[in-house]
Design an enzyme around this catalytic site. Structure first.
Site, mmCIF file in Angstrom:
data_model
loop_
_atom_site.group_PDB
_atom_site.id
_atom_site.type_symbol
_atom_site.label_atom_id
_atom_site.label_comp_id
_atom_site.label_asym_id
_atom_site.label_seq_id
_atom_site.Cartn_x
_atom_site.Cartn_y
_atom_site.Cartn_z
ATOM 1 N N VAL A 133 -5.200 0.707 5.772
ATOM 2 C CA VAL A 133 -4.217 1.344 6.361
ATOM 3 C C VAL A 133 -4.327 2.152 5.897
ATOM 4 O O VAL A 133 -4.191 2.861 4.750
ATOM 5 C CB VAL A 133 -3.380 0.148 6.127
ATOM 6 C CG1 VAL A 133 -3.408 -1.135 6.668
ATOM 7 C CG2 VAL A 133 -3.236 -0.757 4.736
ATOM 8 N N CYS A 186 0.795 -1.392 -0.347
ATOM 9 C CA CYS A 186 -0.118 -0.269 -0.174
ATOM 10 C C CYS A 186 0.674 1.145 0.002
ATOM 11 O O CYS A 186 1.813 1.496 1.318
ATOM 12 C CB CYS A 186 -0.878 0.035 1.526
ATOM 13 S SG CYS A 186 -1.810 1.561 1.594
#
Length: 234
Positions: free
Chosen positions: A62, A22
């Protein structure tokens, strides 16, 4: 069966809930790395989130950063800026309010003009839509390059090649993981940033940033990014 009421965290240090692939989570990883903050990383499988993760972040995204006192912060720009504020000795941002504002403007330009158009270029279904998004992405990178030129003329820019001259700052922390993602528009849509003078600053900046350990430690190889971003391709 009783509901989960506990979640894993490190005692007396920071805990980062993250996912290696990510680019948003990489912002916080890099901030902690530059600031040399002792921390532990709990890797979150975004395709199979643990039952307890809603206790950390009800949005189930996240990154999330738990402080040693038990406070939990979410959103990548918030958590990276928190690290910069909490650990001023890291020099992630300047002590000068004007210089901090100039850095925030750079991150805002990048976040609003580049990041959405990376994914927009991939999502565009028709040839006409793809060309429009590719142009918007290029325009955003052009604006980033111009902002770098302006910064390098200021005393705090020290002539480059990074935002604060020779040191990795919050400007790089909050942007470089997305430059890494440009390999996907190049692969799927034939997008390229020209090697012309108007993009010279951008290329110089990223070349320097990409050779720093603060970048390489968390970057992914091109093929992994291409595979991961295939889900966005129309």
């Amino acid at each position: 069966m009783s509901a989960t009421t506990t979640y894993p965290f490190a005692e007396n240090k920071y805990t980062l809930y993250s996912y290696a692939g990510c680019p948003f989570a990489q912002r916080t990883l890099r901030a902690l790395e530059v600031a040399k903050v002792p921390h532990e990383v709990v890797e979150i499988d975004l395709k199979n989130k643990p039952d307890w993760y809603h206790l950390v972040n009800p949005q189930l995204k996240v990154p999330a950063l738990r402080t040693p006192s038990g406070d939990i912060l979410i959103e990548s720009l918030v958590t990276s800026e928190f690290v910069a504020d909490e650990f001023p000795e890291s020099q992630l941002v300047s002590k000068d309010a004007v210089e901090r504002a100039q850095l925030r403007l750079f991150v805002e330009i990048f976040s609003s003009r580049v990041i959405p158009n990376i994914y927009g270029t991939l999502r565009a279904a028709t040839a006409e839509e793809q060309e429009a998004k590719k142009q918007a992405l290029l325009d955003g990178i052009r604006e980033v390059s111009k902002e770098l030129e302006r910064q390098w003329e200021r005393p705090s820019g020290k002539g480059g090649p990074l935002w604060y001259g020779d040191r990795f700052s919050l400007a790089e922390v909050n942007t470089v993981s997305f430059v890494n993602q440009l390999v996907a528009p190049e692969y799927y849509r034939g997008f390229k940033v020209p090697e012309s003078d108007e993009f010279k600053a951008f290329h110089r900046w990223f070349k320097e940033a990409s050779e720093r350990p603060e970048y390489t430690k968390f970057s992914q190889d091109d093929q992994t990014i291409i595979t991961n971003l295939q889900k966005f391709v129309a």
